[in-house]
Design a protein around this motif. Sequence first.
Motif, mmCIF file in Angstrom:
data_model
loop_
_atom_site.group_PDB
_atom_site.id
_atom_site.type_symbol
_atom_site.label_atom_id
_atom_site.label_comp_id
_atom_site.label_asym_id
_atom_site.label_seq_id
_atom_site.Cartn_x
_atom_site.Cartn_y
_atom_site.Cartn_z
ATOM 1 N N LEU A 157 0.828 -1.201 0.000
ATOM 2 C CA LEU A 157 0.000 0.000 0.000
ATOM 3 C C LEU A 157 0.863 1.252 0.000
ATOM 4 O O LEU A 157 0.509 2.259 -0.648
ATOM 5 C CB LEU A 157 -0.938 -0.002 1.205
ATOM 6 C CG LEU A 157 -1.884 1.198 1.322
ATOM 7 C CD1 LEU A 157 -2.748 1.347 0.077
ATOM 8 C CD2 LEU A 157 -2.752 1.070 2.574
ATOM 9 N N ALA A 158 1.999 1.202 0.679
ATOM 10 C CA ALA A 158 2.904 2.353 0.674
ATOM 11 C C ALA A 158 3.418 2.621 -0.739
ATOM 12 O O ALA A 158 3.513 3.776 -1.172
ATOM 13 C CB ALA A 158 4.064 2.114 1.633
ATOM 14 N N THR B 292 -4.925 4.467 -4.873
ATOM 15 C CA THR B 292 -5.579 4.177 -3.608
ATOM 16 C C THR B 292 -6.019 2.718 -3.603
ATOM 17 O O THR B 292 -6.307 2.151 -4.659
ATOM 18 C CB THR B 292 -6.811 5.069 -3.394
ATOM 19 O OG1 THR B 292 -7.753 4.840 -4.450
ATOM 20 C CG2 THR B 292 -6.428 6.534 -3.384
ATOM 21 N N ARG B 293 -6.060 2.106 -2.443
ATOM 22 C CA ARG B 293 -6.559 0.729 -2.361
ATOM 23 C C ARG B 293 -8.065 0.764 -2.204
ATOM 24 O O ARG B 293 -8.581 1.288 -1.224
ATOM 25 C CB ARG B 293 -5.913 -0.027 -1.191
ATOM 26 C CG ARG B 293 -6.166 -1.537 -1.281
ATOM 27 C CD ARG B 293 -5.358 -2.307 -0.265
ATOM 28 N NE ARG B 293 -5.904 -2.160 1.076
ATOM 29 C CZ ARG B 293 -5.270 -2.530 2.191
ATOM 30 N NH1 ARG B 293 -4.047 -3.039 2.117
ATOM 31 N NH2 ARG B 293 -5.836 -2.363 3.372
ATOM 32 N N TYR C 139 -6.540 -1.683 -6.674
ATOM 33 C CA TYR C 139 -6.034 -0.329 -6.483
ATOM 34 C C TYR C 139 -6.593 0.534 -7.608
ATOM 35 O O TYR C 139 -6.754 0.080 -8.740
ATOM 36 C CB TYR C 139 -4.510 -0.294 -6.533
ATOM 37 C CG TYR C 139 -3.824 -1.187 -5.517
ATOM 38 C CD1 TYR C 139 -3.479 -0.712 -4.254
ATOM 39 C CD2 TYR C 139 -3.499 -2.506 -5.832
ATOM 40 C CE1 TYR C 139 -2.836 -1.523 -3.332
ATOM 41 C CE2 TYR C 139 -2.858 -3.327 -4.911
ATOM 42 C CZ TYR C 139 -2.533 -2.833 -3.661
ATOM 43 O OH TYR C 139 -1.899 -3.641 -2.753
ATOM 44 N N THR D 145 0.464 4.127 -2.758
ATOM 45 C CA THR D 145 0.214 5.524 -2.401
ATOM 46 C C THR D 145 1.242 6.445 -3.043
ATOM 47 O O THR D 145 0.899 7.509 -3.573
ATOM 48 C CB THR D 145 0.230 5.684 -0.875
ATOM 49 O OG1 THR D 145 -0.778 4.832 -0.301
ATOM 50 C CG2 THR D 145 -0.038 7.117 -0.470
#
Length: 199
Positions: free
Chosen positions: A170-171, A179-180, A195, A174
């Motif tokens: 997720l990092a 976005t997830r 995503y 981003t």
Amino acid sequence: MKRFSPASERNKDPILAVLRTVVPASGHALELSAGSGQHSVHFAAALPGLVWQPTDIDPTAIASVAAHREEAGLPNLLAPRMLDVTDVDWGLPQPMNLITSINMIHISPWAASEGLFAGAGRHLAPGGALVTYGPYNVDGAFTAESNARFDASLRSRDAAWGIRDLDDLLALATAAGLTREALIPMPANNFTVVYRKVA
């Protein structure tokens, strides 16, 4: 030479069910790490409004995808091409509405995950989706004992491989402007993760 993957045969319909919820009626799709080519044919046949581009880094996979494609004869399934996700330029002629990465993240070095998300950020159209599938750790922990054994097996084959943690991915997402949107439990202790590129 056409290859056959029992795992791909088992998971193609559950993954397709997710894809149906996230893709537009028409557009362009990029399949990374296409492997045997079974997914390529199955998804392109089920989603005829998408022009489907399968890719892989392995020449034997490219040959297998080409054999499946020739047999299927689908007008929206393009010839497979080589693609290394760590390359800065993926050589795509237009933005993608969908990018898929199925069972790649854990069978590749961390640099491939970095390249995957960075490339998705560059090549997805605004509002486009990146869909990944495979085993993932949650909050730094394995979700099943079988995944812990699988991770040990992967790392014994290549120390740079292994099951990744969702927070770490997720990092990367981003940082790439994604976005997830969804985290969907799947059979055999896997997840499909959706995503979305911020419009």
